[in-house]
Scaffold this active site. Sequence first.
Site, PDB file in Angstrom:
ATOM      1  N   GLU A 109       0.829  -1.203   0.000  1.00 40.11           N
ATOM      2  CA  GLU A 109       0.000   0.000   0.000  1.00 40.11           C
ATOM      3  C   GLU A 109       0.868   1.259   0.000  1.00 40.11           C
ATOM      4  O   GLU A 109       1.836   1.353   0.743  1.00 40.11           O
ATOM      5  CB  GLU A 109      -0.933   0.014   1.218  1.00 40.11           C
ATOM      6  CG  GLU A 109      -1.895  -1.167   1.279  1.00 40.11           C
ATOM      7  CD  GLU A 109      -2.903  -1.186   0.125  1.00 40.11           C
ATOM      8  OE1 GLU A 109      -3.010  -0.179  -0.596  1.00 40.11           O
ATOM      9  OE2 GLU A 109      -3.567  -2.235  -0.042  1.00 40.11           O
TER      10      GLU A 109
ATOM     11  N   ARG B 155     -18.120  -0.955   4.687  1.00 41.18           N
ATOM     12  CA  ARG B 155     -19.116  -1.664   3.875  1.00 41.18           C
ATOM     13  C   ARG B 155     -19.755  -2.794   4.667  1.00 41.18           C
ATOM     14  O   ARG B 155     -20.866  -3.203   4.411  1.00 41.18           O
ATOM     15  CB  ARG B 155     -18.449  -2.195   2.600  1.00 41.18           C
ATOM     16  CG  ARG B 155     -19.417  -2.660   1.531  1.00 41.18           C
ATOM     17  CD  ARG B 155     -18.708  -2.940   0.216  1.00 41.18           C
ATOM     18  NE  ARG B 155     -17.507  -3.744   0.346  1.00 41.18           N
ATOM     19  CZ  ARG B 155     -17.503  -5.053   0.570  1.00 41.18           C
ATOM     20  NH1 ARG B 155     -18.625  -5.717   0.691  1.00 41.18           N
ATOM     21  NH2 ARG B 155     -16.359  -5.715   0.671  1.00 41.18           N
TER      22      ARG B 155
ATOM     23  N   CYS C 274      -8.257  -1.879   8.015  1.00 38.55           N
ATOM     24  CA  CYS C 274      -6.852  -1.869   7.588  1.00 38.55           C
ATOM     25  C   CYS C 274      -6.380  -0.455   7.279  1.00 38.55           C
ATOM     26  O   CYS C 274      -5.299  -0.044   7.706  1.00 38.55           O
ATOM     27  CB  CYS C 274      -6.643  -2.771   6.359  1.00 38.55           C
ATOM     28  SG  CYS C 274      -6.695  -4.518   6.782  1.00 38.55           S
TER      29      CYS C 274
ATOM     30  N   HIS D  26      -1.206  -5.535   2.095  1.00 36.46           N
ATOM     31  CA  HIS D  26      -2.381  -6.405   2.048  1.00 36.46           C
ATOM     32  C   HIS D  26      -1.993  -7.753   1.448  1.00 36.46           C
ATOM     33  O   HIS D  26      -1.187  -7.806   0.507  1.00 36.46           O
ATOM     34  CB  HIS D  26      -3.487  -5.768   1.197  1.00 36.46           C
ATOM     35  CG  HIS D  26      -4.533  -5.057   1.998  1.00 36.46           C
ATOM     36  ND1 HIS D  26      -4.820  -3.726   1.839  1.00 36.46           N
ATOM     37  CD2 HIS D  26      -5.388  -5.515   2.975  1.00 36.46           C
ATOM     38  CE1 HIS D  26      -5.794  -3.380   2.682  1.00 36.46           C
ATOM     39  NE2 HIS D  26      -6.151  -4.448   3.378  1.00 36.46           N
TER      40      HIS D  26
HETATM   41  N1  PCA Z   1      -8.597  -6.862   6.367  1.00 40.52           N
HETATM   42  C1  PCA Z   1      -9.573  -5.820   6.550  1.00 40.52           C
HETATM   43  C2  PCA Z   1      -9.563  -5.543   8.031  1.00 40.52           C
HETATM   44  C3  PCA Z   1      -8.819  -6.663   8.662  1.00 40.52           C
HETATM   45  C4  PCA Z   1      -8.180  -7.381   7.563  1.00 40.52           C
HETATM   46  O1  PCA Z   1      -7.390  -8.328   7.671  1.00 40.52           O
HETATM   47  C5  PCA Z   1      -9.312  -4.593   5.677  1.00 40.52           C
HETATM   48  O2  PCA Z   1      -8.754  -4.728   4.583  1.00 40.52           O
HETATM   49  O3  PCA Z   1      -9.684  -3.498   6.079  1.00 40.52           O
END
Ligand code: PCA
Length: 215
Positions: free
Chosen positions: A81, A91, A144, A167
């Site tokens: 990111e 959402r 996140c 991610h």
């Molecule tokens: N993914 C979610 C929140 C926790 C996670 O592992 C996100 O992308 O916000």
Amino acid sequence: MPTPWLLLTGFEPFGGDDVNPSWELARHLDGQMLAGWPVRARCLPCRFAAAPQALQAALDERPAAVVCLGLAGSRSALSVERVAVNLVDARIADNGGEQPGDQAIVPGGPAAYFSRLPVKSMVHAALQVGVPAELSLSAGSFVCNQVFYALLHALRRRPRVAAGFVHVPWAPGMGASSDAAASLPLDDQLRGLRAMLACVLAGGADRQDIGGSLC
Ligand code: PCA
């Protein structure tokens, strides 16, 4: 002078699933040495009201570098990111049943922060070891992104601490909501992540590759 160490966070399962690959990865590396740095892993709650505080408690232990991991179930590559935005717009409900919409994470705070990690070098490092990886311009607007923003906001007066967010996809067969078309075996994720972390810990400047994206 205390030994510098790397804080690696993952998230607890959310959205009705019973596993989250981000925590599986972080947990696997907990206590290991990477490039001479000890790794300490922490699991963050997937709750807007609790995640920033849990992160802050770990930051209070003074890590020298921080990489936060989270699941992006629709993606099939490790996604580094680039930018955290000052926005929550959920959402789905978090694990505490909260579903805030259109709120600032830090009222009056900057609209966004850039990652402090060498994002292009990290993508390159994972690709070099044969693991799909990409840059991402949005960490979404759920927990996140909140943690990514809170991380950079909390460290705004500690400029020497490398910090950012990656991610990760589902691993095949993992999680009720996992999509076989968008998954990557955990061993591959781990190999790519190790390559990325080695790059973070090496501390060099980011690569100047031609990159970005057109819409
Ligand atoms: N993914 C979610 C929140 C926790 C996670 O592992 C996100 O992308 O916000």
